[in-house]
Design a protein around this motif. Structure first.
Motif, PDB file in Angstrom:
ATOM      1  N   THR A   1      22.358 -81.676 -58.589  1.00  0.00           N
ATOM      2  CA  THR A   1      22.551 -82.981 -58.001  1.00  0.00           C
ATOM      3  C   THR A   1      23.847 -83.556 -58.398  1.00  0.00           C
ATOM      4  O   THR A   1      24.110 -84.550 -58.963  1.00  0.00           O
ATOM      5  CB  THR A   1      21.453 -83.905 -58.381  1.00  0.00           C
ATOM      6  N   PRO A   2      24.741 -82.801 -57.800  1.00  0.00           N
ATOM      7  CA  PRO A   2      26.426 -83.478 -58.040  1.00  0.00           C
ATOM      8  C   PRO A   2      26.429 -84.878 -57.426  1.00  0.00           C
ATOM      9  O   PRO A   2      26.313 -85.077 -56.191  1.00  0.00           O
ATOM     10  CB  PRO A   2      27.144 -82.506 -57.518  1.00  0.00           C
ATOM     11  N   LEU A   3      26.900 -86.120 -58.110  1.00  0.00           N
ATOM     12  CA  LEU A   3      26.677 -87.324 -57.491  1.00  0.00           C
ATOM     13  C   LEU A   3      27.876 -88.136 -57.965  1.00  0.00           C
ATOM     14  O   LEU A   3      28.230 -89.180 -57.363  1.00  0.00           O
ATOM     15  CB  LEU A   3      25.601 -88.096 -58.214  1.00  0.00           C
ATOM     16  N   TRP A   4      29.007 -87.619 -58.832  1.00  0.00           N
ATOM     17  CA  TRP A   4      30.195 -88.198 -58.969  1.00  0.00           C
ATOM     18  C   TRP A   4      31.387 -87.281 -59.370  1.00  0.00           C
ATOM     19  O   TRP A   4      31.127 -86.190 -60.032  1.00  0.00           O
ATOM     20  CB  TRP A   4      29.956 -88.904 -60.348  1.00  0.00           C
ATOM     21  N   GLY A   5      32.451 -87.477 -58.876  1.00  0.00           N
ATOM     22  CA  GLY A   5      33.745 -86.719 -59.092  1.00  0.00           C
ATOM     23  C   GLY A   5      34.796 -87.597 -59.467  1.00  0.00           C
ATOM     24  O   GLY A   5      35.001 -88.599 -59.258  1.00  0.00           O
ATOM     25  N   ALA A   6      35.517 -87.194 -60.541  1.00  0.00           N
ATOM     26  CA  ALA A   6      36.518 -87.981 -61.074  1.00  0.00           C
ATOM     27  C   ALA A   6      37.869 -87.066 -61.559  1.00  0.00           C
ATOM     28  O   ALA A   6      37.391 -85.853 -61.898  1.00  0.00           O
ATOM     29  CB  ALA A   6      36.209 -88.800 -62.234  1.00  0.00           C
ATOM     30  N   GLY A   7      38.951 -87.587 -61.387  1.00  0.00           N
ATOM     31  CA  GLY A   7      40.217 -86.944 -62.088  1.00  0.00           C
ATOM     32  C   GLY A   7      40.591 -87.499 -63.326  1.00  0.00           C
ATOM     33  O   GLY A   7      40.646 -88.821 -63.323  1.00  0.00           O
ATOM     34  N   ALA A   8      41.178 -86.957 -63.993  1.00  0.00           N
ATOM     35  CA  ALA A   8      41.567 -87.440 -65.511  1.00  0.00           C
ATOM     36  C   ALA A   8      42.918 -88.013 -65.093  1.00  0.00           C
ATOM     37  O   ALA A   8      43.641 -87.356 -64.203  1.00  0.00           O
ATOM     38  CB  ALA A   8      41.594 -86.449 -66.655  1.00  0.00           C
ATOM     39  N   PRO A   9      43.285 -89.340 -65.694  1.00  0.00           N
ATOM     40  CA  PRO A   9      44.487 -89.619 -65.395  1.00  0.00           C
ATOM     41  C   PRO A   9      45.960 -88.612 -65.785  1.00  0.00           C
ATOM     42  O   PRO A   9      45.677 -87.965 -66.741  1.00  0.00           O
ATOM     43  CB  PRO A   9      44.609 -91.069 -66.448  1.00  0.00           C
TER      44      PRO A   9
ATOM     45  N   GLN B   1      42.802 -80.501 -62.170  1.00  0.00           N
ATOM     46  CA  GLN B   1      41.143 -80.568 -62.257  1.00  0.00           C
ATOM     47  C   GLN B   1      40.761 -81.637 -61.504  1.00  0.00           C
ATOM     48  O   GLN B   1      41.019 -82.654 -61.555  1.00  0.00           O
ATOM     49  CB  GLN B   1      41.133 -80.536 -63.829  1.00  0.00           C
ATOM     50  N   LEU B   2      39.289 -81.239 -61.148  1.00  0.00           N
ATOM     51  CA  LEU B   2      38.171 -82.244 -60.683  1.00  0.00           C
ATOM     52  C   LEU B   2      37.183 -82.187 -61.710  1.00  0.00           C
ATOM     53  O   LEU B   2      36.430 -81.031 -61.888  1.00  0.00           O
ATOM     54  CB  LEU B   2      37.918 -81.985 -59.241  1.00  0.00           C
ATOM     55  N   PHE B   3      36.558 -83.330 -62.243  1.00  0.00           N
ATOM     56  CA  PHE B   3      35.423 -83.303 -62.969  1.00  0.00           C
ATOM     57  C   PHE B   3      34.167 -83.711 -62.326  1.00  0.00           C
ATOM     58  O   PHE B   3      34.251 -84.932 -61.849  1.00  0.00           O
ATOM     59  CB  PHE B   3      35.869 -84.146 -64.224  1.00  0.00           C
ATOM     60  N   VAL B   4      33.265 -82.849 -62.336  1.00  0.00           N
ATOM     61  CA  VAL B   4      31.979 -83.045 -61.157  1.00  0.00           C
ATOM     62  C   VAL B   4      30.839 -83.390 -62.462  1.00  0.00           C
ATOM     63  O   VAL B   4      30.374 -82.772 -63.147  1.00  0.00           O
ATOM     64  CB  VAL B   4      31.877 -82.040 -60.335  1.00  0.00           C
ATOM     65  N   ALA B   5      30.247 -84.597 -62.147  1.00  0.00           N
ATOM     66  CA  ALA B   5      29.050 -84.888 -63.052  1.00  0.00           C
ATOM     67  C   ALA B   5      27.773 -84.685 -62.083  1.00  0.00           C
ATOM     68  O   ALA B   5      27.716 -85.039 -60.859  1.00  0.00           O
ATOM     69  CB  ALA B   5      29.099 -86.549 -63.277  1.00  0.00           C
ATOM     70  N   ASP B   6      27.011 -83.906 -62.736  1.00  0.00           N
ATOM     71  CA  ASP B   6      25.561 -83.587 -62.338  1.00  0.00           C
ATOM     72  C   ASP B   6      24.559 -84.432 -62.946  1.00  0.00           C
ATOM     73  O   ASP B   6      24.578 -84.664 -63.941  1.00  0.00           O
ATOM     74  CB  ASP B   6      25.419 -81.872 -62.521  1.00  0.00           C
TER      75      ASP B   6
END
Length: 271
Positions: free
Chosen positions: A59-67, A72-77
Motif C-alpha cells: 500500500t504505497p501512499l507517500w513519496g519523497a525526495g531527500a533535499p 532517488q525517490l523514497f516510497v513509504a508503504d
C-alpha cells in the motif's frame, strides 16, 4: 515526488429550502460557477505515457525526495517499509527504513482482513538532511505510553485496536550515500497523540520553507467527527488547549520549549 504542503479548495453549492405553492423546492446559489475562472485554461495537445518504475509494494501512499538529491525517490508503504528507488533505474531498490515487525517494530499490528487506516502514514526529510541525517515519520503505534495529548478522559473505555499517532525522528549515519539506511535503534519520539478510533488518522508530514515541520492530524475517527473522544461540533472546530485532532500542526523538531521538551513551538504560531 517531493510534496509541498498542498491546499485543497472546494466550492460548496449551498441549497436553501423555500415553500412555493405548498411544496418545498431546492434553490441553488445563483453564482455562475463556470465564470469563477476568468481566464480559461487552454486545452493542450501534449500526450503523456506512464511507465512503471517499481513494483512489489503493498500500500504505497507517500513519496519523497531527500533535499539536494535528484537521483532517488523514497516510497513509504503503509505496512511499514520505506524503499529507496534510483530514479535513473541504475541499481536495485533497497529498504531505507522498516518500522514494521521485521524492523524497528513500532507499528500496531495491522488488520489482515478488510481495510485499515493506520500504519506508516507520513515521511519527511529535514531540510538539512545531507548534513544532519534526520528523517521524520508519522506512525500508528500501540497504546502503552502516556500520550502527550488526548481527547479521552482517564476513565474512558478505549477501543481494543485504538492507537497513538506518533511523530518520530530517525538518524542516518552517512546521508550522502545512495545506499544509506536508517539506524532502527536510533529514534526519538517528538509527540504522541491518542486516537479515539482507528480511522481518520491523516498522516502527511512536510517541511515548509521556514524549516518547520507541518503535521496533518485527522479528526480522530468514527464518522462525522462525532462520538467518543470528539468535542461538541467536532474536533476539527475545537481550538481548546489539548485538542490536536483535526488540525495541521507546525512545530520546530529541533526545539525544546514544548510541554514534553522534545520539540519546539514557534512563537509566531497563530494558535
Amino acid at each position: 515526488m517531493y510534496r509541498s504542503l498542498q491546499l485543497a479548495f472546494a466550492v460548496l453549492v449551498v441549497g436553501t429550502a423555500a415553500v412555493v405553492g405548498g411544496t418545498a423546492t431546492q434553490h441553488v446559489a445563483s453564482a455562475d460557477h463556470a465564470d469563477l475562472i476568468v481566464e480559461k485554461i487552454p486545452v493542450d495537445a501534449s500526450t503523456f505515457t506512464l511507465e512503471p518504475v517499481a513494483s512489489g509494494f503493498q500500500t504505497p501512499l507517500w513519496g519523497a525526495g531527500a533535499p539536494y538529491t535528484t537521483r532517488q525517490l523514497f516510497v513509504a508503504d503503509q505496512v511499514g517499509r520505506v524503499t529507496a528507488l534510483r530514479i535513473d533505474g541504475a541499481g536495485a531498490p533497497h529498504t531505507f527504513l522498516d518500522v514494521g515487525p521485521d524492523g524497528a517494530d513500532v507499528l500496531v499490528r495491522l488488520k489482515t482482513q478488510g481495510f485499515d487506516e493506520r500504519g506508516l502514514l507520513g515521511l519527511a526529510f529535514h531540510p538539512h538532511y545531507r548534513k544532519n541525517g534526520l528523517v521524520y515519520t508519522y506512525t500508528s503505534e500501540p497504546r502503552g505510553h502516556v500520550p502527550d495529548f488526548t481527547t479521552l478522559a482517564d476513565d474512558a473505555v478505549r477501543e481494543d485496536d485504538a492507537s497513538l499517532s506518533v511523530i518520530r525522528e530517525w538518524r542516518v549515519d552517512d546521508p550522502r550515500r545512495l545506499d544509506a539506511v536508517v539506524d532502527p535503534e536510533r529514534s526519538r519520539v517528538l509527540l504522541r497523540v491518542e486516537q479515539p478510533q482507528t480511522n481518520h488518522n491523516a498522516g502527511a508530514l512536510v517541511f515548509g520553507p521556514d524549516a518547520m515541520l507541518y503535521i496533518a492530524l485527522g479528526d480522530g475517527g468514527s464518522r462525522d467527527d462525532e462520538g467518543l473522544g470528539h468535542a461538541p461540533g467536532g474536533n476539527g472546530q475545537d481550538l481548546s488547549d489539548g485538542n490536536l485532532l483535526g488540525k495541521i500542526l507546525r512545530i520546530d523538531p529541533l526545539g525544546t520549549n514544548s510541554g514534553n521538551g522534545e520539540y519546539g513551538i514557534p512563537t509566531d504560531n497563530p494558535f
